[in-house]
Design an enzyme around this catalytic site. Structure first.
Site, PDB file in Angstrom:
ATOM      1  N   GLY A  40      55.931  41.412  56.357  1.00  0.00           N
ATOM      2  CA  GLY A  40      54.802  40.490  56.499  1.00  0.00           C
ATOM      3  C   GLY A  40      54.695  39.473  55.378  1.00  0.00           C
ATOM      4  N   GLY A 180      40.411  27.110  43.736  1.00  0.00           N
ATOM      5  CA  GLY A 180      40.588  27.890  42.505  1.00  0.00           C
ATOM      6  C   GLY A 180      40.359  29.358  42.790  1.00  0.00           C
ATOM      7  N   ILE A 183      45.003  32.624  45.034  1.00  0.00           N
ATOM      8  CA  ILE A 183      46.287  31.936  45.205  1.00  0.00           C
ATOM      9  C   ILE A 183      46.361  30.728  44.272  1.00  0.00           C
ATOM     10  CG2 ILE A 183      47.734  30.652  46.844  1.00  0.00           C
ATOM     11  CD1 ILE A 183      46.882  32.542  49.012  1.00  0.00           C
ATOM     12  N   GLY A 270      42.007  29.575  51.287  1.00  0.00           N
ATOM     13  CA  GLY A 270      41.716  30.759  52.099  1.00  0.00           C
ATOM     14  C   GLY A 270      42.744  30.989  53.192  1.00  0.00           C
ATOM     15  N   ARG A 271      42.581  32.096  53.920  1.00  0.00           N
ATOM     16  CA  ARG A 271      43.510  32.451  54.983  1.00  0.00           C
ATOM     17  C   ARG A 271      42.741  32.782  56.252  1.00  0.00           C
ATOM     18  NH1 ARG A 271      48.703  33.364  53.339  1.00  0.00           N
ATOM     19  NH2 ARG A 271      49.064  34.647  55.171  1.00  0.00           N
ATOM     20  N   HIS A 442      48.924  56.905  22.030  1.00  0.00           N
ATOM     21  CA  HIS A 442      48.847  55.779  21.097  1.00  0.00           C
ATOM     22  C   HIS A 442      50.251  55.314  20.715  1.00  0.00           C
ATOM     23  CE1 HIS A 442      47.454  53.331  17.736  1.00  0.00           C
ATOM     24  NE2 HIS A 442      48.370  53.917  16.977  1.00  0.00           N
TER      25      HIS A 442
HETATM   26  P1  NAD Z   1      40.157  32.240  48.336  1.00  0.00           P
HETATM   27  O1  NAD Z   1      39.145  32.334  49.413  1.00  0.00           O
HETATM   28  O2  NAD Z   1      40.245  33.283  47.296  1.00  0.00           O
HETATM   29  O3  NAD Z   1      39.981  30.845  47.555  1.00  0.00           O
HETATM   30  C1  NAD Z   1      39.961  29.604  48.206  1.00  0.00           C
HETATM   31  C2  NAD Z   1      39.144  28.636  47.395  1.00  0.00           C
HETATM   32  O4  NAD Z   1      39.290  27.327  47.931  1.00  0.00           O
HETATM   33  C3  NAD Z   1      37.657  28.967  47.406  1.00  0.00           C
HETATM   34  O5  NAD Z   1      37.211  29.194  46.098  1.00  0.00           O
HETATM   35  C4  NAD Z   1      37.031  27.710  48.037  1.00  0.00           C
HETATM   36  O6  NAD Z   1      35.792  27.379  47.481  1.00  0.00           O
HETATM   37  C5  NAD Z   1      38.080  26.630  47.761  1.00  0.00           C
HETATM   38  N1  NAD Z   1      38.015  25.491  48.688  1.00  0.00           N
HETATM   39  C6  NAD Z   1      37.997  25.532  50.042  1.00  0.00           C
HETATM   40  N2  NAD Z   1      37.921  24.274  50.550  1.00  0.00           N
HETATM   41  C7  NAD Z   1      37.894  23.414  49.492  1.00  0.00           C
HETATM   42  C8  NAD Z   1      37.830  21.993  49.367  1.00  0.00           C
HETATM   43  N3  NAD Z   1      37.767  21.170  50.430  1.00  0.00           N
HETATM   44  N4  NAD Z   1      37.816  21.451  48.114  1.00  0.00           N
HETATM   45  C9  NAD Z   1      37.897  22.259  47.020  1.00  0.00           C
HETATM   46  N5  NAD Z   1      37.961  23.601  47.098  1.00  0.00           N
HETATM   47  C10 NAD Z   1      37.972  24.196  48.306  1.00  0.00           C
HETATM   48  O7  NAD Z   1      41.550  32.054  49.098  1.00  0.00           O
HETATM   49  P2  NAD Z   1      43.051  31.997  48.566  1.00  0.00           P
HETATM   50  O8  NAD Z   1      43.108  31.828  47.096  1.00  0.00           O
HETATM   51  O9  NAD Z   1      43.696  30.969  49.438  1.00  0.00           O
HETATM   52  O10 NAD Z   1      43.583  33.441  48.930  1.00  0.00           O
HETATM   53  C11 NAD Z   1      43.549  33.919  50.284  1.00  0.00           C
HETATM   54  C12 NAD Z   1      43.441  35.431  50.315  1.00  0.00           C
HETATM   55  O11 NAD Z   1      44.627  36.016  49.856  1.00  0.00           O
HETATM   56  C13 NAD Z   1      42.297  35.932  49.458  1.00  0.00           C
HETATM   57  O12 NAD Z   1      41.522  36.845  50.190  1.00  0.00           O
HETATM   58  C14 NAD Z   1      42.975  36.614  48.324  1.00  0.00           C
HETATM   59  O13 NAD Z   1      42.255  37.742  47.854  1.00  0.00           O
HETATM   60  C15 NAD Z   1      44.326  37.018  48.900  1.00  0.00           C
HETATM   61  N6  NAD Z   1      45.320  37.019  47.816  1.00  0.00           N
HETATM   62  C16 NAD Z   1      45.285  38.032  46.915  1.00  0.00           C
HETATM   63  C17 NAD Z   1      46.160  38.029  45.850  1.00  0.00           C
HETATM   64  C18 NAD Z   1      46.113  39.150  44.850  1.00  0.00           C
HETATM   65  O14 NAD Z   1      45.516  40.162  45.131  1.00  0.00           O
HETATM   66  N7  NAD Z   1      46.706  39.021  43.659  1.00  0.00           N
HETATM   67  C19 NAD Z   1      47.052  36.978  45.667  1.00  0.00           C
HETATM   68  C20 NAD Z   1      47.030  35.944  46.586  1.00  0.00           C
HETATM   69  C21 NAD Z   1      46.146  35.979  47.656  1.00  0.00           C
END
Ligand code: NAD
Length: 470
Positions: A40, A180, A183, A270-271, A442
């Site tokens: 995936g 921010g 990802i 986001g996703r 330690h």
């Molecule tokens: P996210 O929802 O964490 O962040 C997306 C951000 O984009 C939000 O803060 C939002 O406010 C912003 N945004 C949306 N539209 C916008 C716009 N027009 N202008 C400016 N900002 C805008 O989503 P993501 O970072 O894409 O991640 C997707 C999913 O994948 C999340 O649920 C995340 O937890 C998961 N993920 C997890 C990991 C990890 O665990 N290390 C790593 C990568 C992704």
């Protein structure tokens, strides 16, 4: 006649393949339907390749900082093709491993896209192209894909999602990241380490908005120090090409119109769940907005049909999807739940790492829960000083009175590994004193956990004396 299985899993990501293997381990005759390579998003396009890029790029940055340890390295450089080769080798090894495990467990791998079709003779059915397969139980695990921004210019060639950015054959000189979130900050870490000029535009008031304020502020400072230009409360409204062949993101920041320019734009906003083609007409289960609605065993409104992972919304993490898959299989087999799926640790692979589990102090206050906290600043931790990773902290939140551990937040080296101690404590109802019974070896980063716990009683040995923070 259509082939019949005990269990068909649609989607071979960390939710689906884990469910398939666990089902087979429990004696079920299982088929896994996957259109692409197994593993995936996590293995092929997400967690694993990003963490490999973070590892390589962090090493590159550290090599340039070798002077701190008395090491001289001249002309330090990188070969982007080779970084990508290393990333791909890692992915291929893990995917190959999963393929072997499926084979070893006698899971039938069916290539193609599965569609839930009306039951046949009262048995649940799935179509893959012209073929029909039957199963008493079906687990839907089709995952998610990057969300597209419904704004002008989103289809420009240099506006990419994370899949598109991975496909580039070079590191961009400049990159504007929209979002921010997790990802966004992980890719910012990679490309800032490699020397790209990175800008983050985030619509909400802080990066990693759903994390503790202290964590967001800490990370913002660290990224800024590495040269990342961060704009919060900056809503991106339009993308356009510039005359010099670059791309521009137009945004509104606190009422003022502005623009950020780069070679590429990464949309990390986001996703969305993958449901296209998943349901034939008349067999769509009850939905919760764009997500599939499930009960505590991940059963949908259709008898014998379960849904797990990113498809059901909530926490979109690989290990959460795997836990859902295990729970669904246990429910199918009539077994009781072996895991607590309500306590899900989360990690962000920035530098230093961030990890959280359970409740924050702020959330506890919102919910009217009286808590006590302990905190340890890692600049007093020996191992952190040795490796010069002394930035960050470990904070623990416990219920006042019982001192039961409710949550922990960490920003420090190896935080994503160490958070497991607090996860174990929360699911087993351990108290501060229970956790303090174990001696920490330690010198380790884990000593910071002991110190944060001791600080709950104002007794952290390596923190200057101060009144207990009740
Ligand atoms: P996210 O929802 O964490 O962040 C997306 C951000 O984009 C939000 O803060 C939002 O406010 C912003 N945004 C949306 N539209 C916008 C716009 N027009 N202008 C400016 N900002 C805008 O989503 P993501 O970072 O894409 O991640 C997707 C999913 O994948 C999340 O649920 C995340 O937890 C998961 N993920 C997890 C990991 C990890 O665990 N290390 C790593 C990568 C992704």
């Amino acid at each position: 006649m259509s082939e019949k299985f005990d269990l068909i899993v649609i989607g071979g990501g960390p939710g689906g393949y884990v469910a398939a293997i666990r089902g087979a381990q429990k004696g079920l005759n299982v088929a896994l339907i996957e259109a692409d390579r197994v593993g995936g998003t996590c293995l092929n396009r997400g967690c694993i390749p990003t963490k490999a890029m973070i590892h390589a790029s962090s090493l590159y940055r550290e090599m340039q900082e070798g002077d701190r340890f008395g090491l001289h390295a001249e002309h330090v450089s990188y070969d982007y093709d080779k970084i990508c080769e290393y990333k791909q080798e890692t992915v291929d090894t893990l995917v190959g491993g999963v393929e072997q495990l499926l084979k070893g467990n006698k899971v039938t791998l069916i290539e193609g896209r599965g569609t839930l079709i009306p039951p046949q003779g009262g048995i649940n059915a799935v179509a893959v192209e012209e073929e029909t397969y039957l199963a008493d139980n079906i687990i839907l695990a089709s995952g998610s894909r990057p969300a597209e921004l419904p704004i002008e210019g989103a289809d420009l060639p240099h506006v990419l999602n994370s899949d598109g950015l991975f496909a580039l054959d070079h590191a961009p000189d400049s990159l504007v990241i929209i979002g921010g979130g997790v990802i966004g900050v992980e890719f910012a870490t990679v490309f800032a380490n490699l020397g790209s000029q990175v800008t983050i535009l985030e619509a909400l008031p802080k990066i990693l908005d759903n994390f503790d304020k202290e964590i967001s502020q800490n990370l913002k400072m660290i990224l800024k120090k590495r040269g990342v230009d961060i704009h919060t409360s900056a809503l991106v409204k339009k993308f356009a090409e510039t005359e010099t062949g670059m791309v521009m993101a137009e945004y509104e920041e606190k009422g003022k119109e502005s623009a950020a320019v780069g070679d590429y734009i990464l949309v990390a906003a986001g996703r969305r769940p993958v449901i296209e083609g998943l349901f034939a007409e008349g067999v769509q289960p009850e939905m919760n907005g764009r997500y599939v609605k499930v009960d505590e065993n991940y059963l949908t409104s259709i008898p014998g049909v379960y849904a797990i992972g990113d498809l059901i919304g909530g926490i979109q993490l690989a290990h959460a999807a795997s836990a859902h898959g295990i729970r669904a299989v246990e429910a199918i087999c009539g077994d009781s739940a072996s895991q607590n799926v309500d306590v899900v640790p989360a990690g962000v692979y920035t530098d230093p790492e961030i990890a959280i589990v359970g409740m924050t102090e702020a959330r506890a206050k919102e919910q009217g829960i009286d808590v006590i906290t302990g905190k340890f600043i890692m600049s007093a931790n020996g191992k952190s000083l040795i490796t010069k990773e002394e930035r960050g902290f470990i904070k623990v939140v416990a219920e006042a009175g019982t001192e039961k551990i409710l949550g922990a937040q960490m920003v420090c080296a190896r935080a994503t590994d160490m958070i497991g101690e607090f996860t174990t404590a929360i699911v087993n109802d351990l108290t501060v004193s229970d956790m303090l019974r174990s001696i920490m070896s330690h010198p380790t980063y884990s000593e910071g956990i002991g110190e944060a716990l001791e600080d709950v009683h104002g007794m952290s040995l390596h923190t200057a004396p101060r009144p207990s923070r009740r």
